[in-house]
Design a protein around this motif. Structure first.
Motif, mmCIF file in Angstrom:
data_model
loop_
_atom_site.group_PDB
_atom_site.id
_atom_site.type_symbol
_atom_site.label_atom_id
_atom_site.label_comp_id
_atom_site.label_asym_id
_atom_site.label_seq_id
_atom_site.Cartn_x
_atom_site.Cartn_y
_atom_site.Cartn_z
ATOM 1 N N LYS A 1 0.847 -1.211 -0.114
ATOM 2 C CA LYS A 1 0.021 0.018 -0.067
ATOM 3 C C LYS A 1 0.869 1.296 0.027
ATOM 4 C CE LYS A 1 -3.840 -2.362 2.106
ATOM 5 N NZ LYS A 1 -5.070 -2.482 3.190
ATOM 6 N N MET A 2 0.106 2.248 -0.297
ATOM 7 C CA MET A 2 0.903 3.646 -0.728
ATOM 8 C C MET A 2 1.812 3.959 0.396
ATOM 9 S SD MET A 2 -0.287 7.152 -2.342
ATOM 10 C CE MET A 2 -0.839 6.439 -3.615
ATOM 11 N N ASN A 3 1.429 3.932 1.811
ATOM 12 C CA ASN A 3 2.293 4.349 2.643
ATOM 13 C C ASN A 3 3.031 3.593 3.373
ATOM 14 O OD1 ASN A 3 1.418 7.228 2.118
ATOM 15 N ND2 ASN A 3 -0.523 6.759 3.333
ATOM 16 N N TRP A 4 2.947 2.336 3.133
ATOM 17 C CA TRP A 4 3.951 1.170 3.713
ATOM 18 C C TRP A 4 5.452 1.346 3.331
ATOM 19 C CZ3 TRP A 4 0.730 -4.216 3.289
ATOM 20 C CH2 TRP A 4 -0.062 -4.137 4.049
ATOM 21 N N ARG A 5 6.031 1.100 4.169
ATOM 22 C CA ARG A 5 7.559 1.185 4.125
ATOM 23 C C ARG A 5 8.094 -0.285 3.825
ATOM 24 N NH1 ARG A 5 10.059 4.065 9.108
ATOM 25 N NH2 ARG A 5 9.391 2.155 10.150
ATOM 26 N N SER A 6 9.334 -0.371 3.681
ATOM 27 C CA SER A 6 9.980 -1.460 3.361
ATOM 28 C C SER A 6 10.059 -2.450 4.366
ATOM 29 C CB SER A 6 11.719 -1.357 3.162
ATOM 30 O OG SER A 6 12.282 -0.855 4.029
ATOM 31 N N ASP A 7 9.702 -2.220 5.640
ATOM 32 C CA ASP A 7 9.682 -3.198 6.780
ATOM 33 C C ASP A 7 8.241 -3.944 6.454
ATOM 34 O OD1 ASP A 7 8.118 -1.053 7.362
ATOM 35 O OD2 ASP A 7 9.001 -0.999 9.611
ATOM 36 N N ARG A 8 7.418 -3.426 5.670
ATOM 37 C CA ARG A 8 6.215 -3.994 5.809
ATOM 38 C C ARG A 8 5.646 -4.319 4.286
ATOM 39 N NH1 ARG A 8 0.710 -1.411 8.019
ATOM 40 N NH2 ARG A 8 -0.910 -3.078 7.973
ATOM 41 N N ALA A 9 6.072 -3.751 3.127
ATOM 42 C CA ALA A 9 5.811 -4.146 1.851
ATOM 43 C C ALA A 9 6.322 -5.489 1.305
ATOM 44 C CB ALA A 9 6.021 -2.649 1.006
ATOM 45 N N SER A 10 5.604 -6.251 0.871
ATOM 46 C CA SER A 10 5.933 -7.496 0.378
ATOM 47 C C SER A 10 7.187 -7.421 -0.846
ATOM 48 C CB SER A 10 4.851 -8.385 -0.201
ATOM 49 O OG SER A 10 4.235 -8.073 -1.323
ATOM 50 N N LEU A 11 6.966 -6.461 -1.655
ATOM 51 C CA LEU A 11 7.892 -6.449 -2.825
ATOM 52 C C LEU A 11 9.269 -5.406 -2.404
ATOM 53 C CD1 LEU A 11 5.744 -4.932 -5.537
ATOM 54 C CD2 LEU A 11 6.292 -7.473 -5.202
ATOM 55 N N ALA A 12 9.480 -5.520 -1.024
ATOM 56 C CA ALA A 12 10.658 -4.666 -0.756
ATOM 57 C C ALA A 12 11.458 -6.058 -0.064
ATOM 58 C CB ALA A 12 10.505 -3.993 0.704
ATOM 59 N N ASP A 13 11.060 -7.353 -0.353
ATOM 60 C CA ASP A 13 11.683 -8.465 0.154
ATOM 61 C C ASP A 13 13.044 -8.676 -0.848
ATOM 62 O OD1 ASP A 13 12.574 -11.166 0.328
ATOM 63 O OD2 ASP A 13 10.554 -11.946 0.469
ATOM 64 N N PRO A 14 14.029 -8.811 0.080
ATOM 65 C CA PRO A 14 15.504 -8.915 -0.643
ATOM 66 C C PRO A 14 15.771 -9.895 -1.848
ATOM 67 C CG PRO A 14 15.741 -8.771 1.628
ATOM 68 C CD PRO A 14 14.395 -9.052 1.328
ATOM 69 N N GLU A 15 14.479 -10.923 -1.870
ATOM 70 C CA GLU A 15 14.398 -11.947 -2.831
ATOM 71 C C GLU A 15 13.968 -11.395 -4.148
ATOM 72 O OE1 GLU A 15 15.599 -15.062 -2.909
ATOM 73 O OE2 GLU A 15 16.504 -14.558 -0.840
ATOM 74 N N LEU A 16 13.418 -10.082 -3.886
ATOM 75 C CA LEU A 16 13.167 -9.511 -5.113
ATOM 76 C C LEU A 16 13.772 -8.275 -5.840
ATOM 77 C CD1 LEU A 16 9.246 -9.243 -4.256
ATOM 78 C CD2 LEU A 16 10.354 -10.784 -5.649
ATOM 79 N N ASP A 17 15.120 -8.534 -5.180
ATOM 80 C CA ASP A 17 16.044 -7.507 -5.775
ATOM 81 C C ASP A 17 16.415 -7.593 -7.353
ATOM 82 O OD1 ASP A 17 16.688 -6.221 -3.508
ATOM 83 O OD2 ASP A 17 18.436 -7.389 -3.124
ATOM 84 N N PHE A 18 16.295 -8.811 -7.889
ATOM 85 C CA PHE A 18 16.410 -8.940 -9.448
ATOM 86 C C PHE A 18 15.177 -8.460 -10.100
ATOM 87 C CE2 PHE A 18 15.729 -10.994 -13.301
ATOM 88 C CZ PHE A 18 17.076 -10.955 -14.062
ATOM 89 N N TRP A 19 13.983 -8.604 -9.256
ATOM 90 C CA TRP A 19 12.852 -7.977 -10.057
ATOM 91 C C TRP A 19 12.813 -6.414 -10.192
ATOM 92 C CZ3 TRP A 19 7.558 -8.631 -11.413
ATOM 93 C CH2 TRP A 19 6.740 -7.331 -11.302
ATOM 94 N N TRP A 20 13.457 -5.706 -9.212
ATOM 95 C CA TRP A 20 13.616 -4.408 -9.327
ATOM 96 C C TRP A 20 14.620 -3.963 -10.175
ATOM 97 C CZ3 TRP A 20 9.478 -2.183 -8.640
ATOM 98 C CH2 TRP A 20 8.351 -2.560 -7.701
ATOM 99 N N GLU A 21 15.819 -4.670 -10.140
ATOM 100 C CA GLU A 21 16.939 -4.351 -11.059
ATOM 101 C C GLU A 21 16.758 -4.528 -12.484
ATOM 102 O OE1 GLU A 21 20.024 -6.739 -9.500
ATOM 103 O OE2 GLU A 21 20.081 -5.719 -7.490
ATOM 104 N N ALA A 22 15.703 -5.531 -12.876
ATOM 105 C CA ALA A 22 15.364 -5.816 -14.123
ATOM 106 C C ALA A 22 14.882 -4.437 -14.753
ATOM 107 C CB ALA A 22 14.281 -7.143 -14.318
ATOM 108 N N TRP A 23 13.686 -3.774 -13.906
ATOM 109 C CA TRP A 23 13.151 -2.514 -14.257
ATOM 110 C C TRP A 23 14.001 -1.280 -14.267
ATOM 111 C CZ3 TRP A 23 8.290 -2.648 -15.750
ATOM 112 C CH2 TRP A 23 7.387 -3.780 -15.435
ATOM 113 N N GLU A 24 14.761 -1.306 -13.244
ATOM 114 C CA GLU A 24 16.072 -0.361 -13.233
ATOM 115 C C GLU A 24 17.027 -0.237 -14.550
ATOM 116 O OE1 GLU A 24 15.463 0.150 -8.368
ATOM 117 O OE2 GLU A 24 17.272 -1.125 -9.223
ATOM 118 N N ARG A 25 17.346 -1.570 -14.807
ATOM 119 C CA ARG A 25 18.343 -1.275 -16.013
ATOM 120 C C ARG A 25 17.755 -0.734 -17.333
ATOM 121 N NH1 ARG A 25 19.841 -6.344 -13.463
ATOM 122 N NH2 ARG A 25 18.209 -7.766 -14.749
ATOM 123 N N GLU A 26 16.405 -1.115 -17.223
ATOM 124 C CA GLU A 26 15.670 -0.225 -18.425
ATOM 125 C C GLU A 26 15.212 1.261 -18.059
ATOM 126 O OE1 GLU A 26 14.564 -1.639 -21.921
ATOM 127 O OE2 GLU A 26 16.413 -2.340 -21.310
ATOM 128 N N GLY A 27 15.749 1.683 -17.080
ATOM 129 C CA GLY A 27 15.405 3.016 -16.698
ATOM 130 C C GLY A 27 14.196 3.315 -16.174
#
Length: 274
Positions: A228-254
């Motif tokens: 949810k919008m105001n949830w921080r990394s200690d609560r948001a499921s997509l902040a899981d370290p196992e999802l670093d590749f998920w975010w890096e795939a997006w970030e490598r594309e800008g």
């Protein structure tokens, strides 16, 4: 100091053999005596040599700060004043006591700073110049490699993501990389199939005039019910370290993750910079 934090102080002093009372989070003679004894043994770290004249409440905060310091947690000045840094240190100390380790902190996250397609900054003039004006956006549909379920209606599914036509090749590349890495099992495990939508001709939440990046067809929301919008990394499921590749795939594309950059709105990824 919160009651739960005083319980934490009591438990740590009990382990040191300084406190024999109950773990009730209540201040009393036994707690105050244990705190006094502990502070005396750690007085070299206290910011003032006149700490003995402090109130019992301030001494309890000092004990909390010292206990955090002992565990190599940065608590700042040991001064007995309760502020954001002491509160954060207390949370980390509790994590350490509960789990034997401290989870990754938001400050440890370093987004990939790449922009190979020269996506524009997030201001109306730049977005209009690069993508066109909301209400007259050239859209296309990109097929996702995995089945998406609408997060607010799990009985409805789709494979199609409506997106600005300038982003179709980039989006296809990101989705294919993610699917190859996580596979069907990983997609299911981390809720990456829980879709929150993409193109939406609307203003930003809380505004009647400023367009959302969704109005340009350049943003996608993922698993909003657990990010949810105001949830921080200690609560948001997509902040899981196992999802670093998920975010890096997006970030490598800008693409930009508001979660990884601002520790909020972890559901949201957009092809616009801040």
């Amino acid at each position: 100091m919160k009651k739960s934090q005083l319980k934490l102080v009591q438990s740590q002093l009990k382990e040191k053999g300084l406190y024999a009372g109950g773990l009730d989070g209540l201040s009393g003679p036994k707690t105050n005596a244990a705190v006094q004894q502990y502070l005396t043994s750690q007085s070299e770290w206290i910011s003032s040599q006149h700490w003995t004249g402090w109130s019992n409440a301030r001494k309890r905060v000092t004990a909390l700060q010292l206990l955090a310091r002992e565990k190599q947690i940065d608590v700042g000045l040991i001064d007995g004043f309760y502020g954001p840094q002491t509160d954060s240190a207390a949370e980390l100390l509790q994590q350490l006591v509960n789990h034997g380790t401290i989870g990754r902190q938001f400050s440890d996250i370093v987004p990939v700073q790449q922009n190979p397609h020269q996506f524009p900054p997030e201001d109306t003039t730049s977005l209009n110049a690069y993508y066109g004006q909301p209400g007259n956006i050239p859209l296309t549909r990109v097929e996702c490699p995995w089945l998406l379920r609408l997060d607010w209606d799990l009985s409805t599914s789709t494979r199609l993501i409506s997106i600005h036509e300038k982003l179709s090749d980039s989006l296809i590349k990101v989705l294919n990389e993610i699917y190859a890495y996580y596979g069907e099992a990983g997609i299911q495990r981390y809720g990456l199939n829980r879709y929150g939508g993409s193109y939406n001709h609307r203003t930003k939440r809380g505004s009647t005039t400023a367009w959302s990046t969704h109005a340009w067809g350049i943003a996608i929301d993922w698993f909003p019910s657990q990010n949810k919008m105001n949830w921080r990394s200690d609560r948001a499921s997509l902040a899981d370290p196992e999802l670093d590749f998920w975010w890096e795939a997006w970030e490598r594309e800008g693409w930009l993750s508001l979660g990884r950059c601002e520790d909020r709105d972890w559901m949201h990824v957009q092809a616009a910079k801040r």
